[in-house]
Every structure is written in structure tokens, then in C-alpha cells.
Design a protein around this motif. Structure first.
Motif, mmCIF file in Angstrom:
data_model
loop_
_atom_site.group_PDB
_atom_site.id
_atom_site.type_symbol
_atom_site.label_atom_id
_atom_site.label_comp_id
_atom_site.label_asym_id
_atom_site.label_seq_id
_atom_site.Cartn_x
_atom_site.Cartn_y
_atom_site.Cartn_z
ATOM 1 N N PRO B 18 0.842 -1.188 0.000
ATOM 2 C CA PRO B 18 0.000 0.000 0.000
ATOM 3 C C PRO B 18 0.886 1.250 0.000
ATOM 4 O O PRO B 18 1.929 1.262 0.673
ATOM 5 C CB PRO B 18 -0.800 -0.124 1.301
ATOM 6 C CG PRO B 18 -0.113 -1.143 2.119
ATOM 7 C CD PRO B 18 0.805 -1.930 1.269
ATOM 8 N N PRO B 19 0.509 2.271 -0.777
ATOM 9 C CA PRO B 19 1.351 3.469 -0.861
ATOM 10 C C PRO B 19 1.528 4.117 0.519
ATOM 11 O O PRO B 19 0.560 4.314 1.252
ATOM 12 C CB PRO B 19 0.586 4.376 -1.823
ATOM 13 C CG PRO B 19 -0.803 3.829 -1.866
ATOM 14 C CD PRO B 19 -0.704 2.371 -1.559
ATOM 15 N N GLY B 20 2.762 4.402 0.867
ATOM 16 C CA GLY B 20 3.033 5.106 2.110
ATOM 17 C C GLY B 20 3.016 4.242 3.344
ATOM 18 O O GLY B 20 3.214 4.728 4.447
ATOM 19 N N GLU B 21 2.741 2.937 3.184
ATOM 20 C CA GLU B 21 2.759 2.059 4.341
ATOM 21 C C GLU B 21 3.767 0.946 4.100
ATOM 22 O O GLU B 21 4.210 0.736 2.985
ATOM 23 C CB GLU B 21 1.373 1.442 4.565
ATOM 24 C CG GLU B 21 0.314 2.445 4.987
ATOM 25 C CD GLU B 21 -1.064 1.821 4.956
ATOM 26 O OE1 GLU B 21 -1.208 0.685 5.441
ATOM 27 O OE2 GLU B 21 -1.991 2.463 4.428
ATOM 28 N N SER B 22 4.091 0.230 5.157
ATOM 29 C CA SER B 22 5.022 -0.871 4.978
ATOM 30 C C SER B 22 4.271 -2.068 4.383
ATOM 31 O O SER B 22 3.072 -2.224 4.605
ATOM 32 C CB SER B 22 5.658 -1.246 6.314
ATOM 33 O OG SER B 22 4.642 -1.440 7.258
ATOM 34 N N PRO B 23 4.971 -2.898 3.603
ATOM 35 C CA PRO B 23 4.320 -4.042 2.959
ATOM 36 C C PRO B 23 3.701 -4.974 3.989
ATOM 37 O O PRO B 23 4.212 -5.107 5.109
ATOM 38 C CB PRO B 23 5.479 -4.745 2.247
ATOM 39 C CG PRO B 23 6.582 -3.772 2.186
ATOM 40 C CD PRO B 23 6.399 -2.831 3.325
#
Lengths: 318, 543
Positions: B18-23
Motif C-alpha cells: 500500500p502506498p506510504g505504508e510498509s508491505p
């Protein structure tokens, strides 16, 4: 008419047109240099009277357009004029230089092109793993180092420290092929290192692009080995971009070797051009320019034609 | 009898970025168990994202992209393929289990002849000599009803049609005499008239070779024709499993019932009224060609009604839309809109003409700028046509979002954060923002799952009532036509072959093409395929 024949004929016609345009640019370029041929010949001894005499003798008072056409007309027939500095026929003295350069280029290409493609295939096979990283890093390093530096490094290690190859690439008539190859080993190594990275990286990128295709998945689900898939299914579909970059590099091997030839004092086109530029020998510079342009356009034409022929949609229309 | 394929408690995961979050790990498939016996066909059905293809490919221990099989077991002929090493997998794939992909056009290598690809797996696994493999391929080509079976293998993929390519792919899967074939939506990309032929060919080939199959599709009516058992999937979990008869005729779960009863929208046709759009004698061709794509098209569309344009790919439906919008000036004929004659070229049309004709496309995600928010996308026509700014604009955007039954929370979302149905709703709102009199809908529900498509059709019908907008509805799907049209034009090879009010067009006597088209639409009944094919054979014999 078969569409491929038509396309190739179009490309050939376009290539001729391009060459014509290049010849015009070369001619214009040498015309706008300050001074003219008469002045360069006479140099310090120029008097207005001798200048005018020489100009009349050389036809320099004719309008530029007619001088261009007579130059072009002669060049097409193989007469590139006479060098000012030594009065020799340009075509014959350049012939030998050109064959030397082509020999060097072909030797470098024979090593570099298959090596680059094989390294590219290996890099794709082990994408993201250490073989890929090593290949990518080393080739990137060799492209990044200026070629004269590469030349001196190679010279230092291979001929000064370990004395494997001669440091100067002196060739003369009567050498055997083996002697000749030994003489040009160093410049060949340097040229291979210079062009390898570009071709290898392009091969890698083009094949990786194709590896995303559904038909690669199909091949994988047939139980084929990864390397078989890359070589049999991916490479044939990546030929067009690979050939284009190979041809650009081959053109560089002929046209761009000036520095390497000077470093190793190799009697090729580059040396020839540099010598005559320093002597302001305009007809020679023009002739070299024309030959370089022809080589460049010719090789790119070959790349275009190979791309067209590698496309099954064009080769086998519905 | 032991099962050929036995899947137990399958769990499949993937990594999301997710964009801006950790995988993070997401579970795609969970707790799936089933078995397929020799010579049987199991249908896997569900909407997109249900995990159908992922489950199908797990029988070959293959995960697309970053998909990983993290739990359970997959036994093929009693051997757990998840434990097989890479050499074991290579010997499984293409020998014991083979695969038929949705898009045969993409699944064939464009640079190689068909025969080379069809026998490749057979030769690679050293199952036959080259001569034997080629002979078998030719037999299969003939059995699958391909024209010129002896020589079609010498052709390249681009030289045969999509329907033929799909059959060649089936031959490719059957050539190594596998135990199991995974069919992944093999007829979804085909025209309905081609689909029935391919479907019949596949069914016959399965019966004759005695191969077991997993048949993956989102179309219950299709799978009902070929499967012995059906498993209904939703969001990676099993909803219902049973015999085909049980699932079609006596479904127990609500979700299955919804799938079975999909597209039963009742729409009473309207008739009469003054035309808002009149097309007279339109003939058109693309620049640089000498072939008329549209030939003498004459149609009327009354205000606030729906005219459906039906036909298979290449019949000229979308070209007609391009002519009406002015993207392709016709070579003959005229278009009257709202009592005015429209300029042939859209660049010469006044802004009001542009505003009153809007379009909605098949692929909602490529019809929106991925870097603009929903608010910006819907707000743009408000600025452009009405000069709305600030609060006024905001309020109008909100009204439009309400109309498409989406809440306030969507204003600041990007298209990538929406589902397929939501994206299409935003496109509808963008078209409505211009307050058009006519919306051209080009296959707007074709890329959507049946239940989602139903929702979109209901929305369009409601909006027609409230906004008094006319639809020119282009589709190849006759179920959609039944649900939404007031009048229908059937197109074939650039001509209108049948045109009139819906009930007239859909009632006999039919012309040959309309008959073929209507009888090719799969019905959710067991044995429909056999009956239809048998009928056609009898008619052909009778003639």
C-alpha cells in the motif's frame, strides 16, 4: 508487392536522403570556417595576388552551390579529391586507414556482441541474484570510465607490468594475421569494455520486458527450463531493440574510435582525421565526415531492416 | 476411485504494497478443499478477485506475480506438488497438468509458428517423436473443428482469428495427453457466436480424451454446460459446492442464488416520442483505408429512451459512436441532434453540442486520470461547461456523488482506490455533470462482474427517469440489452440488419444473423449447449 519489400525500399530511400542531407551539412560546416583552402595552403606567404590566383585555379570563386555539387558528384564516383597537406589522392590514402579501422572494429564486435548478449541472458536468468549484480556493476563501471583512462590502465597492466601485449598497436604491410591480432589486442580490449555495458544492459532490459508477457507464462507452465524460455521464447521477441543498440555501438566502433586510436597510435581513420584537422586540411576532413556519416547511416539502416524482418506480422501478413 | 487432483485446506498469500505504508501479507485464498476424479470436470465460479485463477494455477504449484502458496497440500496422482522441487515441477507442468489461458492471443509467442508451440511441451517431456506429436496435433485440430487442420500449424498466431486461437490453445493443452487441464476463462474474450462453438469443441474434446478438467469462469451459464460439479467462490473462500444440477436448480446459499438469478431486471419498453438523435444514411471509413466500416446507417433515438446497438466485435458499433461524437467525420449522411444538424467534426461543434453528448467507456480505469481525485474528475466538466467554482462546485459534486449512490468519503480518493464498479459509477457521474441529453455507453458493463454490472444497469435506468437522458447503449451482451433497451438495432458487418422496438426485435420471425446471435447466448439450463448444437445440425441438414 510484399509489404516487407516495400518497407525496406522505403528505408533505403530514406537512408540515401539522409546521407545527402549529411553531405550538405558537412559541406556547409566546412564553408563557414574562417578562411578558405587557398589561405590555409599559402599560410604566411599569402599575398592578395597569390590568394586570388590560387582561388581562381582551384575554382573557389565559383558559387558554393556549384562547388558542392561538383564535390558530391566526384565523391559519388569515388573521387574524394586531393589532400592539401601532401598532395596525395584522398581516396587511396584513406582506403588503407579505413580498412585498418574496420579490422579493429570487426575484431572488437566479434568479441563484444556475443559476449554482451550472453551476459544479458545470464543477467536475466539470475535476475536480482549475484550473477546479475556482478555483471551489471562491472559493465556499468567500464562504461563510466573514460576510454583513454581505460586504455592507459590496460597498457599499464597488460604491457608494462605483465608484458603480455605490445603497448603500441603498430601495424604494417606483411604482418601475418596472428601478429596483427597480437598488435591490436589492447585497443580491442578497451573497445570491448567501452561498448559492452550499453549492449548488455539493453539486452537485459529488452528481455526482461518480454519476460512479463503471457506467452512466457505459457512456456513456464509447459515445464520448460528458465534458460530455454529466455533463449527460445523471450530473445526472438526482443531482437528489434537489441539490434538497434548493437548497431549504434558498431557505428561507434567505426566512427568514435578517434581517442582509442590516438592512445595506441593505431593508423586508422581516427588518427588520419586528427592529423588533418590539425593541418586544416579541409578536403580530408570533408571526406572523413562523409565516410563516417555513410557508415553511421548504413548501420542504422541495417538495424531498421533487421527489426522489420524480425517482426512476424510484417514478414507473414494475414 | 482415487482422486486425480486432491486439494486440502489450501492457503495462498501475497504481499501488498500500500502506498506510504510498509508491505503486509494478505490472504488471497483460505480453507479450500476439493477433489477432481479422472475424466470429471469441476467448475470454479466467482467474481473477479474470488481467487479462481489462483486456485486453478495452484494445481501446477504456480503463483502469478508475488503470490505464494503457504499452506495445505495439492496432490496430483497422489504426489504433493507443493513439496516437489523445481525439477519435479518441471516434469509435472506440461505433462501431467496443462493450462489454457483466457487470452490465447497473448498466450502464444508471436514469433513462432503454431505447430512449434503446440507440440513443444510434448517434445520437451519426450512423450512422442516429432512426427507422432505433429500427427496428434493435426488430429486434435480436426477434432476441435479448426479449418485446414493439416496446414493451420504452419501459421503464425496473428494469422488466425481469436476463436481459432483459443481452439489451438486447447489442442496445445491436450497434445501431451495430460491427466488434468486447467481452463482459465477460455471463452470470456470471445464473441457470443464464437463462444458457443469453442465451448462445444472443448466439451467434445474433454469427453473424447477422457481428461479431467478444472473449468474457471465468472459466467455460471457457461460453466453449467461443461461441468459435473461446481464450486462457488467469494473472496478466496468457498461459498457452496455441489453437482451442477444442485447449484443451478437448487442453490442453498444467498450468494449462489444471486448469481443464478442475475440479469433478471424487468424493464418495460417505452415507445413513441420525438427523436433527440436522428442518424440518416451514415457511411464512414477510416482514413487511409478503402473499406466502409459503416454502410448507410439510419436510426432514431427518442428523448429519455434507450437504443441498444448489438453486434459482435468488428461489426461497427464503436465506430458509430465515434461518428456521433464527431471523432470520425462520416463520408456520407447526416446527424440531427435536438433539432439541429451536428457538424461532422467535433472541433467545429459549439460547446453546447459537445456538452449535450457525453460518453462512458468500457474500461473505466483508463478513462480517468489516475493522478486526479474523484472530486477533481467530476468537478472538471462543472468548471468547463458551467464555470462553477468553490462552494457551488463542491455542492454540485456532492449531489452527483449522491446520485451515483456513493458517499462523501469518496471525494478525495484516487481511481486506484476504487473497485471496478465504483470507477464506472464515477465515470457516469462525470458524464451526468455536463447535464447531457444523450449519453453514449460503449460496453460499459462488459468488464464488470455480473452482480456489479446489474447494479450499474439499475443505476442507469433510475438516472434515466430522474435526468431525462437518452442512452445509446453499445453492447455485445444480449442479456444486458433485454434489461435496459427500449429499441434495438442489430449490426452485422457495418450494416443494421434488424431494427425496431425491443419486443419486435426479440420475437420471431428472425433473420438468420439475429437468430444465430440470440440462440448463442448461454442459458442457465443443463443441456442447453447440446440442444442448441443439435438444433443447428438438424437445421443445417434440413436446408
Amino acid at each position: 508487392m510484399h509489404p516487407v519489400v516495400k518497407l525496406i525500399a522505403q528505408r533505403l530511400a530514406l537512408g540515401m536522403l539522409l546521407l545527402l542531407a549529411a553531405s550538405a551539412l558537412i559541406f556547409v560546416g566546412t564553408q563557414i570556417l574562417p578562411g578558405d583552402v587557398a589561405q590555409s595552403i599559402l599560410g604566411q606567404s599569402a599575398t592578395p595576388q597569390s590568394l586570388a590566383n590560387l582561388r581562381a585555379e582551384m575554382g573557389l570563386n565559383e558559387p558554393a552551390l556549384s562547388r558542392y555539387f561538383s564535390w558530391l558528384f566526384n565523391a559519388v564516383q569515388g573521387d574524394l579529391g586531393v589532400a592539401l597537406s601532401n598532395g596525395q589522392d584522398i581516396a587511396s590514402s584513406m582506403g588503407k586507414r579505413l580498412s585498418n579501422t574496420l579490422f579493429l572494429a570487426i575484431c572488437a564486435a566479434i568479441v563484444a556482441v556475443p559476449l554482451a548478449i550472453i551476459l544479458g541472458l545470464i543477467a536475466v536468468r539470475y535476475q536480482g541474484r549475484w550473477p546479475d549484480r556482478v555483471i551489471s556493476t562491472v559493465t556499468l563501471a567500464t562504461v563510466s570510465v573514460p576510454e583513454f583512462l581505460l586504455g592507459y590502465i590496460a597498457m599499464f597492466f597488460l604491457s608494462v607490468q605483465f608484458r603480455i601485449f605490445p603497448s603500441l598497436a603498430t601495424v604494417y604491410d606483411g604482418m601475418t594475421l596472428l601478429e596483427r591480432l597480437n598488435a591490436i589486442a589492447l585497443p580491442v580490449i578497451v573497445l570491448v569494455l567501452v561498448v559492452l555495458g550499453h549492449m548488455m544492459r539493453m539486452t537485459r532490459a529488452a528481455i526482461l520486458n518480454v519476460m512479463q508477457s503471457a506467452y512466457v507464462e505459457t512456456a513456464e507452465l509447459k515445464g520448460l527450463r528458465k534458460f530455454t524460455i529466455i533463449a527460445r521464447h523471450a530473445l526472438p521477441n526482443a531482437i528489434a531493440p537489441v539490434v538497434n543498440v548493437v548497431m549504434l555501438n558498431l557505428a561507434y566502433l567505426v566512427v568514435g574510435v578517434v581517442v582509442v586510436e590516438v592512445v595506441f597510435v593505431y593508423p586508422g581513420m581516427g588518427q588520419y582525421l586528427v592529423d588533418h584537422v590539425s593541418k586544416r586540411d579541409v578536403p580530408v576532413v570533408q571526406a572523413c565526415g562523409l565516410v563516417f556519416a555513410a557508415v553511421y547511416i548504413g548501420l542504422n539502416l541495417v538495424a531498421d531492416i533487421v527489426s522489420i524482418l524480425s517482426n512476424p506480422r510484417l514478414r507473414h501478413p494475414k | 476411485m482415487t482422486a486425480l487432483l486432491e486439494v486440502k485446506d489450501l492457503k495462498i498469500e501475497a504481499t501488498a504494497y500500500p502506498p506510504g505504508e510498509s508491505p503486509r501479507n494478505i490472504t488471497i485464498v483460505q480453507g479450500i478443499s476439493f477433489a477432481v476424479e479422472k475424466g470429471k470436470v469441476l467448475g470454479l465460479i466467482g467474481e473477479s478477485g474470488a481467487g479462481k485463477s489462483t486456485i486453478g494455477l495452484s494445481s501446477m504449484a504456480y503463483g502469478r506475480g508475488g503470490v505464494r502458496i503457504t499452506g495445505g497440500s495439492v496432490l496430483v496422482n497422489g504426489v504433493d506438488v507443493l513439496q516437489a522441487g523445481s525439477a519435479g515441477l518441471r516434469s509435472l507442468r506440461g505433462r501431467e497438468v496443462t493450462y489454457v489461458a483466457q487470452s490465447a492471443a497473448a498466450a502464444f509467442n508471436p514469433a513462432k509458428k503454431l505447430m512449434e508451440q503446440v507440440i513443444e511441451a510434448t517434445l520437451h517431456h519426450k512423450l512422442m517423436s516429432r512426427e507422432e506429436a505433429e500427427a496428434r496435433a493435426i488430429t486434435l485440430f480436426a477434432r476441435l473443428g479448426l479449418p485446414k487442420p493439416e496446414t493451420i500449424g504452419n501459421r503464425y498466431p496473428h494469422q488466425v482469428s481469436g476463436g481459432q486461437l483459443q481452439r489451438v490453445m486447447t489442442a496445445m493443452a491436450l497434445c501431451p495427453k495430460p491427466d488434468l487441464v486447467v481452463f482459465d476463462e477460455p471463452t470470456t474474450a470471445l464473441d457470443v457466436t464464437t463462444q458457443i462453438e469453442v465451448l462445444a469443441a472443448i466439451k467434445e474434446a474433454i469427453a473424447e480424451t477422457g481428461v479431467a478438467a478444472l473449468y474457471i469462469t465468472h459466467d455460471l451459464a457457461v460453466v453449467a454446460q461443461v461441468a459435473d460439479h461446481i464450486m462457488v467462490l467469494q473472496s478466496g473462500e468457498m461459498v457452496e459446492y455441489g453437482t451442477t444440477d444442485h447449484i443451478i436448480n437448487r442453490p442453498t446459499m444467498d450468494y449462489t442464488k444471486a448469481l443464478v438469478s442475475v440479469r433478471s431486471i424487468e424493464h418495460v419498453e417505452k415507445s413513441g416520442g420525438d427523436p433527440v438523435l436522428s442518424i440518416k444514411g451514415i457511411t464512414a471509413r477510416y482514413r487511409g483505408t478503402n473499406f466502409d466500416v459503416l454502410k448507410d446507417i439510419t436510426l432514431d433515438l427518442p428523448a429519455a429512451q434507450t437504443l441498444a446497438i448489438v453486434g459482435e466485435s468488428g461489426s461497427g458499433k464503436s465506430t458509430l459512436a465515434r461518428v456521433i461524437t464527431g471523432l470520425l467525420p462520416p463520408s456520407a449522411g447526416s446527424i440531427t441532434f435536438n433539432g439541429r444538424t451536428l457538424a461532422p467534426d467535433f472541433e467545429k461543434r459549439p460547446r453546447d453540442d459537445l456538452r449535450e453528448v457525453q460518453m462512458i467507456y468500457q474500461m473505466a480505469d483508463v478513462a480517468m486520470n489516475p493522478r486526479q481525485t474523484v472530486g477533481t474528475i467530476i468537478g472538471r466538466p462543472l468548471e468547463f461547461y458551467f464555470g462553477l467554482r468553490g462552494d457551488e462546485k463542491k455542492q454540485r459534486i456532492q449531489e452527483l456523488l449522491d446520485e451515483i449512490e456513493m458517499g462523501e468519503g469518496f471525494l478525495d480518493r484516487y481511481p486506484a482506490e476504487l473497485s471496478g464498479g465504483q470507477k464506472q459509477r464515477v465515470c457516469i457521474a462525470r458524464a451526468l455533470a455536463a447535464k447531457p441529453k444523450l449519453i453514449i455507453c460503449d460496453e460499459v458493463t462488459s468488464a464488470l462482474d455480473p452482480l456489479v454490472a446489474d447494479g450499474i444497469l439499475k443505476l442507469l435506468l433510475n438516472l434515466q427517469k430522474t435526468e431525462n437522458v437518452a442512452y445509446l447503449f453499445i453492447t455485445h451482451d444480449l442479456a444486458t440489452v433485454r434489461a435496459i433497451a427500449d429499441s434495438i438495432a442489430v449490426m452485422y458487418q457495418g450494416r443494421v440488419v434488424r431494427y425496431g422496438p425491443k419486443t419486435d426485435v426479440l420475437s420471431p420471425p428472425f433473420d438468420d444473423y439475429t437468430d444465430l446471435l440470440l440462440s448463442s447466448v448461454p442459458e442457465m439450463k443443463l443441456g442447453w449447449l447440446e440442444r442448441t448444437i443439435a438444433n443447428r445440425k438438424m437445421e443445417a441438414a434440413g436446408n
